[in-house]
Scaffold this motif. Structure first.
Motif, PDB file in Angstrom:
ATOM      1  N   LEU A  36      46.492   5.253   9.151  1.00 43.72           N
ATOM      2  CA  LEU A  36      46.194   4.244   8.143  1.00 43.72           C
ATOM      3  C   LEU A  36      46.101   4.853   6.752  1.00 43.72           C
ATOM      4  CD1 LEU A  36      43.379   2.375  10.103  1.00 43.72           C
ATOM      5  CD2 LEU A  36      45.706   1.536   9.737  1.00 43.72           C
ATOM      6  N   GLY A  37      46.275   3.990   5.758  1.00 47.33           N
ATOM      7  CA  GLY A  37      46.147   4.412   4.366  1.00 47.33           C
ATOM      8  C   GLY A  37      47.031   3.554   3.491  1.00 47.33           C
ATOM      9  N   LYS A  43      50.893   9.051   4.113  1.00 45.70           N
ATOM     10  CA  LYS A  43      51.247   8.767   5.509  1.00 45.70           C
ATOM     11  C   LYS A  43      52.692   9.144   5.824  1.00 45.70           C
ATOM     12  CE  LYS A  43      50.565   4.369   5.755  1.00 45.70           C
ATOM     13  NZ  LYS A  43      50.555   4.125   4.294  1.00 45.70           N
ATOM     14  N   ALA A 221      43.034   8.313   9.150  1.00 51.72           N
ATOM     15  CA  ALA A 221      43.280   7.677   7.862  1.00 51.72           C
ATOM     16  C   ALA A 221      43.307   8.707   6.743  1.00 51.72           C
ATOM     17  CB  ALA A 221      42.208   6.627   7.572  1.00 51.72           C
ATOM     18  N   LEU A 244      39.497   1.875   2.667  1.00 55.98           N
ATOM     19  CA  LEU A 244      40.753   2.613   2.530  1.00 55.98           C
ATOM     20  C   LEU A 244      41.689   1.958   1.534  1.00 55.98           C
ATOM     21  CD1 LEU A 244      41.543   3.310   6.287  1.00 55.98           C
ATOM     22  CD2 LEU A 244      40.779   4.991   4.607  1.00 55.98           C
TER      23      LEU A 244
END
Length: 268
Positions: A36-37, A43, A221, A244
Motif C-alpha cells: 500500500l501507499g 511501490k 506500506a 497513508l
C-alpha cells in the motif's frame, strides 16, 4: 515455491530522487502481501527491484535464496522466468487471439520469433495454454481477438499469460485499477484463488482500501520510500491505513512526497 527476502534496499535515481529508503522485509514461500501507499510512495519502484527491472542503489533482494540484485545473464533470465508480473496496463497484443497472447508467456523457454510462436509452440505448450485459459474461465474465448474483449476479460487473459510461465512468484502492480468494481472483484478473486491453489508467493499493490481489507492477510506500506507498516492485516487499524493517503494529492510518481503526513509505524 520461492520466498522473498528484501535486505534494506534503497534506490536513488540520477536526478537525486530517493524512491526507496532502507526497505526490508521477508515473505515466506506461498505467502501473500498487499503493498500500500499513495502515488509516489515507491511501490512501483519496489516491485521493479523485485524482478531486477531496477537495481537498488544499496541493499539486495533474494528470491528463493538467490541474490537477484547481483544476477546477470542466464542466471537472471532463469530467475525472471520464475517471477510472473501482472500489470495495470494489460499490454496484450491487440490483433492476436487470447490463445496466442497466452502462448507468449512461454517465451522464456522459446527461441522462436514472436510472430511464429503460436506455430512453433509444442503440443505440450499449446495444451497448457488452454489449461491456463480454463483456469481464468476464458477458454471459450480462446480464438477471440484481444482487442474485442472487455477490460476484465483482457486482465484475465493477462493472468493466464502469467500462469503460462509456471512462476513461483507473482508481482501484481495495481491489477484492477483500470477496471470497474465488479470486474475488479472478479479479477482479484481469480488471482488470489489461483495463487493459493498453486502455492505461489504474491505481492500485490492496491490503492483501494476496501479491496485491500478483503484480500490482504498482511499489509506492507510505504510513505516517501520508507516502510511504515509491516503487519498482519488484522493488526492494522483503519486510521493507520487512512493516514497513508493523507495529503496524497501532493505526491509525485515514484518519488519523494515532501510534507506528507507520516503514520505511526506498525510492525508485526
Amino acid at each position: 515455491m520461492r520466498d522473498i527476502r528484501v535486505h534494506d534496499i534503497s534506490k536513488v535515481f540520477p536526478n537525486g530522487t530517493r524512491a526507496l529508503d532502507k526497505v526490508g522485509f521477508e515473505l515466506g514461500a506461498g505467502e501473500s502481501a498487499v503493498l500500500l501507499g499513495h502515488n509516489g510512495s515507491g511501490k512501483s519502484t519496489l516491485l521493479r527491484c523485485l524482478n531486477a527491472l531496477e537495481r537498488p542503489t544499496a541493499g539486495r533482494v533474494e528470491v528463493g535464496g538467490i541474490n537477484l540484485t547481483s544476477a546477470r545473464g542466464a542466471s537472471l533470465r532463469m530467475l525472471r522466468r520464475d517471477i510472473g508480473v501482472v500489470f495495470q496496463r494489460i499490454n496484450l497484443v491487440p490483433n492476436l487471439s487470447a490463445f496466442q497472447n497466452v502462448l507468449f508467456g512461454a517465451m522464456g523457454r522459446q527461441r522462436g520469433l514472436l510472430g511464429s510462436l503460436s506455430i512453433t509452440a509444442s503440443a505440450e505448450d499449446r495444451a497448457f495454454a488452454m489449461h491456463c485459459l480454463e483456469r481464468v474461465s476464458m477458454a471459450h474465448l480462446a480464438s477471440q481477438r484481444a482487442d474485442t474483449l472487455s477490460g476484465g476479460q483482457q486482465q484475465r487473459v493477462a493472468i493466464a499469460r502469467t500462469l503460462m510461465q509456471r512462476p513461483s512468484v507473482i508481482l501484481a502492480d495495481e491489477p484492477i485499477a483500470a477496471l470497474d468494481p465488479k470486474a475488479g472483484q472478479r479479477v482479484m478473486e481469480l488471482l488470489w484463488s489461483v495463487a493459493r491453489d498453486e502455492g505461489m508467493t504474491v505481492i500485490c499493490t492496491l490503492h483501494n482500501l476496501s479491496v485491500a481489507r478483503i484480500y490482504g492477510e498482511r499489509f506492507i506500506a510505504l510513505v516517501s520510500g520508507r516502510k511504515v507498516i509491516d503487519a498482519p492485516a488484522a493488526k492494522v487499524s483503519d486510521a493507520d491505513l487512512k493516514a497513508l493517503y493523507a495529503d496524497a494529492d501532493t505526491a509525485e510518481d515514484d518519488g519523494d512526497a515532501p510534507g506528507l503526513s507520516m503514520p505511526q509505524a506498525v510492525n508485526a
